[in-house]
Scaffold this motif. Structure first.
Motif, PDB file in Angstrom:
ATOM      1  N   LEU A  61      20.941  -2.491  -2.944  1.00 44.76           N
ATOM      2  CA  LEU A  61      20.309  -3.775  -3.213  1.00 44.76           C
ATOM      3  C   LEU A  61      21.350  -4.730  -3.776  1.00 44.76           C
ATOM      4  O   LEU A  61      21.537  -4.847  -4.985  1.00 44.76           O
ATOM      5  CB  LEU A  61      19.120  -3.616  -4.163  1.00 44.76           C
ATOM      6  CG  LEU A  61      17.834  -3.226  -3.449  1.00 44.76           C
ATOM      7  CD1 LEU A  61      17.845  -1.768  -3.066  1.00 44.76           C
ATOM      8  CD2 LEU A  61      16.637  -3.553  -4.263  1.00 44.76           C
ATOM      9  N   THR A  62      22.053  -5.353  -2.868  1.00 43.45           N
ATOM     10  CA  THR A  62      23.094  -6.316  -3.202  1.00 43.45           C
ATOM     11  C   THR A  62      22.820  -7.595  -2.423  1.00 43.45           C
ATOM     12  O   THR A  62      21.999  -7.609  -1.512  1.00 43.45           O
ATOM     13  CB  THR A  62      24.490  -5.769  -2.848  1.00 43.45           C
ATOM     14  OG1 THR A  62      24.520  -5.480  -1.440  1.00 43.45           O
ATOM     15  CG2 THR A  62      24.809  -4.496  -3.626  1.00 43.45           C
ATOM     16  N   GLY A  63      23.495  -8.653  -2.748  1.00 39.13           N
ATOM     17  CA  GLY A  63      23.251  -9.916  -2.046  1.00 39.13           C
ATOM     18  C   GLY A  63      21.887 -10.469  -2.409  1.00 39.13           C
ATOM     19  O   GLY A  63      21.491 -10.503  -3.571  1.00 39.13           O
ATOM     20  N   ARG A  64      21.116 -10.859  -1.408  1.00 36.86           N
ATOM     21  CA  ARG A  64      19.779 -11.409  -1.625  1.00 36.86           C
ATOM     22  C   ARG A  64      18.759 -10.273  -1.717  1.00 36.86           C
ATOM     23  O   ARG A  64      18.796  -9.338  -0.919  1.00 36.86           O
ATOM     24  CB  ARG A  64      19.385 -12.337  -0.483  1.00 36.86           C
ATOM     25  CG  ARG A  64      20.345 -13.468  -0.224  1.00 36.86           C
ATOM     26  CD  ARG A  64      20.546 -14.400  -1.361  1.00 36.86           C
ATOM     27  NE  ARG A  64      19.384 -15.236  -1.622  1.00 36.86           N
ATOM     28  CZ  ARG A  64      19.312 -16.094  -2.631  1.00 36.86           C
ATOM     29  NH1 ARG A  64      20.305 -16.218  -3.468  1.00 36.86           N
ATOM     30  NH2 ARG A  64      18.241 -16.820  -2.803  1.00 36.86           N
ATOM     31  N   VAL A  65      17.871 -10.355  -2.702  1.00 33.91           N
ATOM     32  CA  VAL A  65      16.809  -9.369  -2.876  1.00 33.91           C
ATOM     33  C   VAL A  65      15.515 -10.102  -3.208  1.00 33.91           C
ATOM     34  O   VAL A  65      15.517 -11.298  -3.497  1.00 33.91           O
ATOM     35  CB  VAL A  65      17.133  -8.354  -4.006  1.00 33.91           C
ATOM     36  CG1 VAL A  65      18.386  -7.579  -3.698  1.00 33.91           C
ATOM     37  CG2 VAL A  65      17.231  -9.035  -5.351  1.00 33.91           C
ATOM     38  N   HIS A  66      14.419  -9.373  -3.178  1.00 33.38           N
ATOM     39  CA  HIS A  66      13.124  -9.884  -3.606  1.00 33.38           C
ATOM     40  C   HIS A  66      12.787  -9.187  -4.914  1.00 33.38           C
ATOM     41  O   HIS A  66      12.950  -7.970  -5.039  1.00 33.38           O
ATOM     42  CB  HIS A  66      12.045  -9.601  -2.565  1.00 33.38           C
ATOM     43  CG  HIS A  66      12.354 -10.206  -1.238  1.00 33.38           C
ATOM     44  ND1 HIS A  66      12.141 -11.535  -0.950  1.00 33.38           N
ATOM     45  CD2 HIS A  66      12.885  -9.670  -0.118  1.00 33.38           C
ATOM     46  CE1 HIS A  66      12.517 -11.778   0.282  1.00 33.38           C
ATOM     47  NE2 HIS A  66      12.962 -10.661   0.816  1.00 33.38           N
ATOM     48  N   LEU A  67      12.313  -9.958  -5.874  1.00 33.47           N
ATOM     49  CA  LEU A  67      11.962  -9.447  -7.193  1.00 33.47           C
ATOM     50  C   LEU A  67      10.484  -9.706  -7.412  1.00 33.47           C
ATOM     51  O   LEU A  67      10.021 -10.842  -7.262  1.00 33.47           O
ATOM     52  CB  LEU A  67      12.807 -10.170  -8.252  1.00 33.47           C
ATOM     53  CG  LEU A  67      12.490  -9.962  -9.707  1.00 33.47           C
ATOM     54  CD1 LEU A  67      12.709  -8.504 -10.107  1.00 33.47           C
ATOM     55  CD2 LEU A  67      13.356 -10.879 -10.569  1.00 33.47           C
ATOM     56  N   ALA A  68       9.724  -8.655  -7.737  1.00 25.20           N
ATOM     57  CA  ALA A  68       8.285  -8.823  -7.980  1.00 25.20           C
ATOM     58  C   ALA A  68       8.084  -9.619  -9.256  1.00 25.20           C
ATOM     59  O   ALA A  68       8.652  -9.292 -10.296  1.00 25.20           O
ATOM     60  CB  ALA A  68       7.603  -7.465  -8.088  1.00 25.20           C
ATOM     61  N   SER A  69       7.263 -10.660  -9.149  1.00 21.33           N
ATOM     62  CA  SER A  69       7.028 -11.523 -10.315  1.00 21.33           C
ATOM     63  C   SER A  69       5.753 -11.155 -11.068  1.00 21.33           C
ATOM     64  O   SER A  69       5.572 -11.574 -12.195  1.00 21.33           O
ATOM     65  CB  SER A  69       6.923 -12.982  -9.864  1.00 21.33           C
ATOM     66  OG  SER A  69       5.720 -13.184  -9.138  1.00 21.33           O
ATOM     67  N   HIS A  70       4.838 -10.424 -10.424  1.00 19.79           N
ATOM     68  CA  HIS A  70       3.524 -10.070 -10.969  1.00 19.79           C
ATOM     69  C   HIS A  70       2.633 -11.298 -11.132  1.00 19.79           C
ATOM     70  O   HIS A  70       1.671 -11.273 -11.881  1.00 19.79           O
ATOM     71  CB  HIS A  70       3.636  -9.310 -12.297  1.00 19.79           C
ATOM     72  CG  HIS A  70       4.477  -8.085 -12.235  1.00 19.79           C
ATOM     73  ND1 HIS A  70       4.157  -6.994 -11.455  1.00 19.79           N
ATOM     74  CD2 HIS A  70       5.660  -7.773 -12.831  1.00 19.79           C
ATOM     75  CE1 HIS A  70       5.091  -6.065 -11.594  1.00 19.79           C
ATOM     76  NE2 HIS A  70       6.010  -6.524 -12.416  1.00 19.79           N
ATOM     77  N   LEU A  71       2.951 -12.379 -10.443  1.00 18.61           N
ATOM     78  CA  LEU A  71       2.140 -13.590 -10.474  1.00 18.61           C
ATOM     79  C   LEU A  71       1.428 -13.745  -9.131  1.00 18.61           C
ATOM     80  O   LEU A  71       2.074 -13.657  -8.085  1.00 18.61           O
ATOM     81  CB  LEU A  71       3.009 -14.829 -10.716  1.00 18.61           C
ATOM     82  CG  LEU A  71       3.779 -14.866 -12.031  1.00 18.61           C
ATOM     83  CD1 LEU A  71       4.717 -16.067 -12.054  1.00 18.61           C
ATOM     84  CD2 LEU A  71       2.815 -14.914 -13.209  1.00 18.61           C
ATOM     85  N   GLY A  72       0.145 -13.972  -9.154  1.00 25.36           N
ATOM     86  CA  GLY A  72      -0.608 -14.107  -7.915  1.00 25.36           C
ATOM     87  C   GLY A  72      -0.150 -15.273  -7.057  1.00 25.36           C
ATOM     88  O   GLY A  72      -0.144 -15.195  -5.838  1.00 25.36           O
ATOM     89  N   ILE A  73       0.267 -16.356  -7.685  1.00 27.45           N
ATOM     90  CA  ILE A  73       0.664 -17.544  -6.943  1.00 27.45           C
ATOM     91  C   ILE A  73       2.002 -17.358  -6.216  1.00 27.45           C
ATOM     92  O   ILE A  73       2.228 -17.941  -5.173  1.00 27.45           O
ATOM     93  CB  ILE A  73       0.714 -18.776  -7.871  1.00 27.45           C
ATOM     94  CG1 ILE A  73       0.829 -20.058  -7.055  1.00 27.45           C
ATOM     95  CG2 ILE A  73       1.831 -18.654  -8.874  1.00 27.45           C
ATOM     96  CD1 ILE A  73       0.583 -21.314  -7.869  1.00 27.45           C
ATOM     97  N   GLN A  74       2.876 -16.544  -6.758  1.00 28.41           N
ATOM     98  CA  GLN A  74       4.195 -16.281  -6.144  1.00 28.41           C
ATOM     99  C   GLN A  74       4.576 -14.836  -6.480  1.00 28.41           C
ATOM    100  O   GLN A  74       5.352 -14.582  -7.380  1.00 28.41           O
ATOM    101  CB  GLN A  74       5.242 -17.255  -6.702  1.00 28.41           C
ATOM    102  CG  GLN A  74       6.616 -17.127  -6.102  1.00 28.41           C
ATOM    103  CD  GLN A  74       6.675 -17.617  -4.668  1.00 28.41           C
ATOM    104  OE1 GLN A  74       5.961 -18.521  -4.283  1.00 28.41           O
ATOM    105  NE2 GLN A  74       7.508 -17.002  -3.873  1.00 28.41           N
TER     106      GLN A  74
END
Length: 117
Positions: free
Chosen positions: A52-65
């Motif tokens: 997991l290097t470069g661009r990744v997705h991070l869970a925000s735990h927010l319903g809107i995003q």
């Protein structure tokens, strides 16, 4: 239709320790009384080791995003991530094939899941 943050990536659900199980042993563990600097170093090595290097997705735990796209956090950034986002911390590779979930209760545990095709 391409995957977009907020939906489950296609092909997910197969744990890394074999088909047909819903529990995976942690890939790594760390004591819960570990100093924050050591925790950040452990997370950085874990993410890098799992690709997991470069661009990744991070869970925000927010319903809107629910997922944020960002640069893979380095050691200095991980303290801010931990301060802003509640556990579990979930990082998804930009190729959507690797998910790293870390959580801590009695110890920090890192679970690594690979998406199936």
């Amino acid at each position: 239709m391409p995957w977009s943050p907020g939906r489950r990536p296609p092909g997910w659900g197969r744990p890394s320790n074999g088909p047909g199980t819903s529990f995976t042993e942690p890939a790594e563990r760390l004591r819960d009384d570990t100093p924050p600097e050591r925790l950040d170093a452990w997370l950085e090595v874990l993410l890098t080791t799992q690709g997991l290097t470069g661009r990744v997705h991070l869970a925000s735990h927010l319903g809107i995003q629910p997922w944020l796209e960002c640069r893979a956090p380095g050691r200095a950034d991980l303290a801010r991530v931990r301060g802003a986002i509640e556990e579990p911390w979930m990082f998804l590779s930009s190729s959507l094939d690797t998910l790293v979930v870390t959580e801590g209760e009695y110890h920090y545990a890192a679970h690594v899941l690979r998406g199936g095709s």
